[in-house]
Design a protein around this motif. Sequence first.
Motif: not given
Lengths: 165, 593
Positions: B331-339, B341-348, B420-424, B568-573
Amino acid sequence: MHDRLVAIEHIVAQHRHEHGALLSILEEVQRTSEHNYLSKDELAHVARSLTLPLADVYSVATFYAFFNLKPQGEHVITVCRGTACHTRGSKPLLEKVLTYLGISLEDDGSATTADCRFTVHTVACFGQCALAPVVSVDGVIHSRITEKQLLMLIDALAGKKEAVV
Amino acid sequence: MDSNQVHVTIDGNELDVAQGTKIIDACNLVGIHLPSLCYLKDISSYGSCGVCVVEVEGAKRLVRSCMQSVQNNMVIHTHTQRVLAARKTNVELLLANHEMTCTTCERNLNCELQELAQQMGIRDQRFVKTRKKPLALDLTSLSLVRNPNACILCNRCVEVCRSMQSVSAIQMTRRGLSTQVATFAELGLGNSVCTNCGQCSLVCPTAAITEKSSEQEVLDALADPNLVVLVQTAPAIRVGLGEAMGMEEGALVTGKMVSALRTMGFDRVFDTQFSADLTIMEEGYELIERIQKGGTLPMITSCSPGWIKFIETFYPEQTDHLSTCKSPQQMFGAIAKTYYAEKMGLDPATIKVVSIMPCTAKKFEAGRNEMDSSHAYWQHKGVVGEDEHFCDVDYVLTTRELARMLKRLGINFASLQESQFDDPLGESTGSAVIFAASGGVMEAALRTAYEKLTGNSLENLEFSALRERKGIREATLQIGDLACKVAVTNTLGNARVLLDQIKDGKSEYAFIEVMTCPDGCIGGGGQSIPSHAEQRSKRIESIYEEDRGKQSRKSHENPSIQTLYASFLTEPLSEVSHHLLHTHYTKRSAWDY
């Protein structure tokens, strides 16, 4: 292959309730196989039929020298490499046979011709030291055998008419 | 004297011990640690190494203390000349065929054989080799490497695989001097029923089974200025890494670990605990939906990749019971490379996700074909082409690999400041921390499910029945008018019991948590070595300590998770969730190869 799997299931069904069923089953599967060996598919099918782990069945099959995991020749030549036979020339005898058949021993100490006619392997001792060198051909012990006699035997089994010079 | 007790004398110390106690364990009670390269208390008693021999008065021969139980009035001597000489000879025999390549070996300085050879003053290979040429390495697995040349045939790996995990991917094969541990037909671990759990690599006394290393790939990525390298750390790392860096057992090192990773050069230091909270949201709602809509029950957790391959292989007809949620790592990988990436303007395509996991099976999981939803997301948007493929998680490092890298980079771990860990993607709750211990996912899910279903606040957050250290634990939670019966287990041998109940139609549970390794991820196959039961207890204590100290202890209260859903995800499921956070399973067979 399908017929063979059905045959294996039949063998398993006959023995599965016996004590030590796996050994009897593997023996019979090997005996009824085309080239006197247990193939990966056959081992896997035995494992599946007995719901045993594949690795366990492989462990048993590799433990016993009786089980072959490679196709065996129609005729099996066993050269004794015990001390007595060695002193009476079993090493050159073995080399001669291998050269004659055009094969060389693999890591497991045996070799089979490409046409599956002959398999050659060695044993540590037949217990017939007084009669050295000893070679067994298809289970028959030949005592004080010479290179020439052995090659003639091979020719006879191969169906060749001319004797080797 | 209690009739179940026997009286023994060990090197002059008199004591009463329970009948049936092995001599080696009785010796521990008087502070004498007998060396052994094959014994594993309660798991493996094979007697192959012969290093634990002792002299028992009245016995003709030396006695293997791991095989022989104490008897009444036994008088034991553990370090006579005869004992010491026999031990040394036995280690020398084990070294006869051993590759003497200690300096280049992965287990250098953390090897039981090396340590004994050192203690016994063995300085040469006295016995001739019986093996003519080296045996081939098994490189077929994505998770593990087997080197039979380092193997001393102690049988520990065979036994954990068979009795603890009920997998039996490996066995002793052939005999005599040709004996070796092998998979079916020597096809290799990667072509076997191996679940990649790595428990074999934890108990191996040498380097005969080790994790497949990704250290160099990670160093290469860190050195590449064109890449943005993100790291995520599993909950269990913060209680395992300290040990590997020479700190006390179970040391809680969250802040130091974050500092160390930042020093190594990772661009962002994030936490798998963020996605553990996310997992609870998705899995909690999935459970509620299954209960309300009559879906397949019991639902079983899906975080532990060894467990996933196990059920796919041995119970393929039951995979519908698995939650469709990906593991927190994925889940982390999928969110990092979408949400993200989009948020930070990174090329996935320039993002590399590195996971630090207590687990060897996570390497296999990251390599599964279907674990590329971020690529599908961007491909769907027309941003990347099919040929520019990337996975959600690029590299997985075990606790051991990270420790080696930190040492290599000269990072003085114990003296690091905490940070501390980075956000978010670094924010997490106590519910996420406890994923590390067996029972934690269940507890976390119940904390959220209860509050979501009833609207009430849960008073007692700690479910003591789920924290007991026994094979299968159960509890019933009254959620409104629903009595929710749940079970928790760890190790695959125990999981089999619960799956067989389902098979026989006798399972009474709504929800089951299964973890592959003993005591959960804190006892994972990628943790620091050794990893015995007492050490695992200390790691568990530290995990619960971290949970208690967290500002929030319920996943649904994680502010960064709330933002992720809102923006981003709107709601669970939701549909996006389904694409990115859920997965499907493969039906395998225990007899196909």
